[in-house]
Design a protein around this motif. Structure first.
Motif, PDB file in Angstrom:
ATOM      1  N   SER A  15      -5.340   1.162   0.276  1.00  0.00           N
ATOM      2  CA  SER A  15      -4.881   2.230  -0.612  1.00  0.00           C
ATOM      3  C   SER A  15      -5.641   2.277  -1.924  1.00  0.00           C
ATOM      4  O   SER A  15      -5.446   3.205  -2.710  1.00  0.00           O
ATOM      5  CB  SER A  15      -3.374   2.079  -0.897  1.00  0.00           C
ATOM      6  OG  SER A  15      -2.628   2.197   0.291  1.00  0.00           O
ATOM      7  N   ALA A  26       5.026   1.819  -0.015  1.00  0.00           N
ATOM      8  CA  ALA A  26       5.545   2.494  -1.212  1.00  0.00           C
ATOM      9  C   ALA A  26       6.293   3.762  -0.836  1.00  0.00           C
ATOM     10  O   ALA A  26       7.379   4.045  -1.368  1.00  0.00           O
ATOM     11  CB  ALA A  26       4.396   2.811  -2.163  1.00  0.00           C
ATOM     12  N   THR A  27       5.731   4.537   0.090  1.00  0.00           N
ATOM     13  CA  THR A  27       6.364   5.789   0.513  1.00  0.00           C
ATOM     14  C   THR A  27       7.678   5.524   1.218  1.00  0.00           C
ATOM     15  O   THR A  27       8.703   6.164   0.922  1.00  0.00           O
ATOM     16  CB  THR A  27       5.417   6.569   1.440  1.00  0.00           C
ATOM     17  OG1 THR A  27       4.209   6.863   0.738  1.00  0.00           O
ATOM     18  CG2 THR A  27       6.056   7.864   1.914  1.00  0.00           C
ATOM     19  N   GLY A  71       0.808  -1.214   0.000  1.00  0.00           N
ATOM     20  CA  GLY A  71       0.000   0.000   0.000  1.00  0.00           C
ATOM     21  C   GLY A  71       0.836   1.255   0.000  1.00  0.00           C
ATOM     22  O   GLY A  71       2.059   1.226  -0.189  1.00  0.00           O
ATOM     23  N   ILE A  72       0.186   2.390   0.242  1.00  0.00           N
ATOM     24  CA  ILE A  72       0.846   3.694   0.165  1.00  0.00           C
ATOM     25  C   ILE A  72       1.953   3.837   1.196  1.00  0.00           C
ATOM     26  O   ILE A  72       2.962   4.503   0.937  1.00  0.00           O
ATOM     27  CB  ILE A  72      -0.199   4.829   0.320  1.00  0.00           C
ATOM     28  CG1 ILE A  72       0.425   6.201   0.051  1.00  0.00           C
ATOM     29  CG2 ILE A  72      -0.862   4.792   1.681  1.00  0.00           C
ATOM     30  CD1 ILE A  72       0.933   6.412  -1.345  1.00  0.00           C
ATOM     31  N   ALA A 109      -3.286   7.818   4.810  1.00  0.00           N
ATOM     32  CA  ALA A 109      -2.544   7.982   3.563  1.00  0.00           C
ATOM     33  C   ALA A 109      -2.094   9.408   3.306  1.00  0.00           C
ATOM     34  O   ALA A 109      -0.998   9.638   2.790  1.00  0.00           O
ATOM     35  CB  ALA A 109      -3.400   7.495   2.400  1.00  0.00           C
ATOM     36  N   ALA A 119      -1.817  -1.916  -3.938  1.00  0.00           N
ATOM     37  CA  ALA A 119      -2.951  -0.982  -3.805  1.00  0.00           C
ATOM     38  C   ALA A 119      -4.306  -1.626  -4.050  1.00  0.00           C
ATOM     39  O   ALA A 119      -5.194  -1.023  -4.658  1.00  0.00           O
ATOM     40  CB  ALA A 119      -2.752   0.218  -4.739  1.00  0.00           C
ATOM     41  N   THR A 154       0.229   4.964  -5.449  1.00  0.00           N
ATOM     42  CA  THR A 154       0.969   3.787  -4.986  1.00  0.00           C
ATOM     43  C   THR A 154       1.556   3.022  -6.159  1.00  0.00           C
ATOM     44  O   THR A 154       2.730   2.625  -6.135  1.00  0.00           O
ATOM     45  CB  THR A 154       0.050   2.873  -4.161  1.00  0.00           C
ATOM     46  OG1 THR A 154      -0.436   3.584  -3.018  1.00  0.00           O
ATOM     47  CG2 THR A 154       0.793   1.629  -3.685  1.00  0.00           C
ATOM     48  N   ARG A 155       0.754   2.817  -7.193  1.00  0.00           N
ATOM     49  CA  ARG A 155       1.253   2.064  -8.355  1.00  0.00           C
ATOM     50  C   ARG A 155       2.404   2.791  -9.034  1.00  0.00           C
ATOM     51  O   ARG A 155       3.381   2.148  -9.467  1.00  0.00           O
ATOM     52  CB  ARG A 155       0.102   1.817  -9.343  1.00  0.00           C
ATOM     53  CG  ARG A 155      -0.936   0.838  -8.822  1.00  0.00           C
ATOM     54  CD  ARG A 155      -1.931   0.431  -9.911  1.00  0.00           C
ATOM     55  NE  ARG A 155      -2.774   1.541 -10.332  1.00  0.00           N
ATOM     56  CZ  ARG A 155      -3.917   1.869  -9.751  1.00  0.00           C
ATOM     57  NH1 ARG A 155      -4.346   1.196  -8.693  1.00  0.00           N
ATOM     58  NH2 ARG A 155      -4.647   2.875 -10.212  1.00  0.00           N
TER      59      ARG A 155
END
Length: 487
Positions: A46, A17-18, A13-14, A430, A42, A184-185
């Motif tokens: 997310s 990814a972050t 998820g976000i 998020a 996601a 996210t993607r």
């Protein structure tokens, strides 16, 4: 034989990814592996249809600044959330400017509004506006009780409304709508180009500390293929509602006493182009008595995968699974000796929430639609479909005085040596992913904070600075991010 890697991120998820992008920017040589139990990133919290996508900047969310017992409204929490969202915006803008994200299509300009009805709520909103208008980050907010003005801002919410009904609204033109699934993607796509391994269909079976201080993670493949055995120096458990179960598997002492209470949600969605074209705003109202903050009603313009829709809700419900695609046994299996007392204490102290959820579960589709008509009086039932949103797991933690308390925010739980960290909780989630992950990195890698400072300042130009207290810098940074992000 375990495969060695520097970092393992559990959850696609976000948050993962972050954190992955931040670590790859700050430590390019580190090897990172991302594990996700579903077939792509996601697809849970997310996913655009599983969250509100507001871009929480506290412009319209009334629960962030309630009326105090002394009759005063304190904007402090709202300001903190707004500051955090601007940190996220700066990071996204830098990634777009540096070509590390495909484009800025994940964010769109959508005004944020608060709409209230009846004299008491109108009086509250006036007080909120008076408390906010002197703050730099809210200086452009407008307030009105004029029905024509409110209709100009959002015509659908006023058309057909009883002329005798008192109404008041706040309006902030600088609001946004964020497709966190698309973001996210794009982030994970960048990570893959940088050599980060992504493993899908992998369910974490065990998490064990090794004698050398590393963590061994064993997985099973959801399609009966061979699982993984990984050994890592740093493990992040960012699997949304599933993070609590993973934290319990790790056995770290800091995770003892934590529990979770799942809340599910339903939304009405409208994809009729003729109706959608008449509303461009996120309109938040007041939560019902006893309702959790995530259940604040809102009529939103949503831009998902480039298509515009309207969404209204949420209608809270209860399912015992911690993830939308989780197990009905998630809640019962999460109850252990160390958290049963805090959970019982929190449950007893939150009986109004239980009563509210039971009431929501008993509602028919017609009763739910009646709530929508409070915000859109002329709504046509034929234009709206009821969809199931994502699961949210509210944090329950030990409390010395109360035994256990229900938390409505987001919480970082980390091992004392910084080798493992989990993220629990929900809203604002998020929207504040970037400052949350920067805080997590500083907590887990304090010895690297100084060496990271320069690059962090490039990624987040206002890093470490309160924009609300620095008018000139706020104007410069907000204008810069708005230009890059196209908002």
């Amino acid at each position: 034989m375990a495969e060695a890697t520097d970092v393992v991120l559990v959850g696609g998820g976000i948050m993962s990814a972050t954190l992955g992008v931040l670590l790859k920017e700050l430590e390019p040589s580190w090897e990172i592996t991302l594990i996700e139990r579903l077939e792509d990133v996601a697809l849970e919290s997310s996913n655009a249809w599983n969250n509100a996508g507001t871009g929480h900047s506290a412009l319209c969310e009334l629960n962030y600044a309630p009326l105090g017992a002394n009759g005063i409204i304190d904007p402090t929490r709202a300001l903190n959330i707004a500051e955090q969202f601007h940190v996220s915006r700066q990071f996204w803008a830098t990634l777009v400017a540096e070509g590390k994200l495909e484009d800025n299509s994940f964010v769109n300009a959508v005004p944020h509004m608060s709409l209230v009805m009846n004299e008491d709520h109108c009086s509250y909103l006036q007080k909120r506006y008076d408390a906010f208008k002197t703050q730099k980050l809210f200086e452009n907010m407008e307030f009105s009780t004029d029905r024509n003005k409110i209709s100009d801002w959002a015509p659908l919410i006023m058309r057909g409304r009883d002329d005798s009904q008192p109404v008041a609204a706040n309006f902030s033109a600088e609001g946004t709508d964020v497709d966190f699934g698309m973001l996210t993607r794009q982030m994970v796509g960048y990570l893959q180009k940088k050599g980060v391994k992504t493993e899908f269909g992998q369910h974490v079976e065990s998490i064990k500390r090794q004698n050398d201080g590393t963590w061994e993670i064993k997985t099973s493949h959801m399609n009966k293929q061979e699982g993984l055995v990984l050994r890592t120096r740093f493990l992040f458990l960012g699997a949304g509602g599933g993070a609590l179960t993973l934290l319990q598997k790790s056995g770290i002492p800091e995770g003892k006493g934590y529990g979770g209470f799942p809340v599910s949600g339903l939304f009405f969605r409208n994809s009729n182009p003729e109706t959608v074209a008449q509303h461009n705003a996120k309109v938040y109202g007041q939560a019902s008595v006893g309702a959790p903050p995530m259940s604040v009603p809102h009529l939103d313009t949503r831009n998902v995968n480039g298509q515009r829709h309207l969404m209204f809700g949420p209608y809270a419900g209860f399912r015992p699974n911690f993830l939308k695609q989780g197990s009905l046994m998630d809640l019962p299996l999460s109850i252990h000796r160390d958290n049963i007392y805090p959970m019982m204490c929190a449950g007893w102290a939150n009986l109004p929430l239980t009563k509210y959820l039971l009431g929501e579960l008993r509602k028919t589709k017609e009763q739910r639609f009646a709530s929508l008509k409070d915000y859109y009086p002329e709504a046509n039932p034929d234009d709206w479909e009821l969809i199931t949103a994502g699961q949210r797991v509210q944090v329950i933690k030990k409390d010395a005085k109360k035994g256990g308390v229900l938390q409505f925010g987001t919480e970082i739980v980390a091992h004392a040596d910084g080798s493992l960290a989990a993220l629990l909780g929900a809203s604002p989630g998020a929207s504040t992913a970037v400052p949350l992950m920067i805080r997590l990195m500083h907590q887990c890698f304090p010895e690297r904070a100084q060496s990271w400072k320069c690059r962090l300042k490039e990624l987040v130009p206002g890093y470490g600075i309160k924009l609300n207290d620095n008018s000139g810098m706020a104007d410069e940074i907000i204008a810069y991010t708005a230009k890059i992000l196209g908002i």
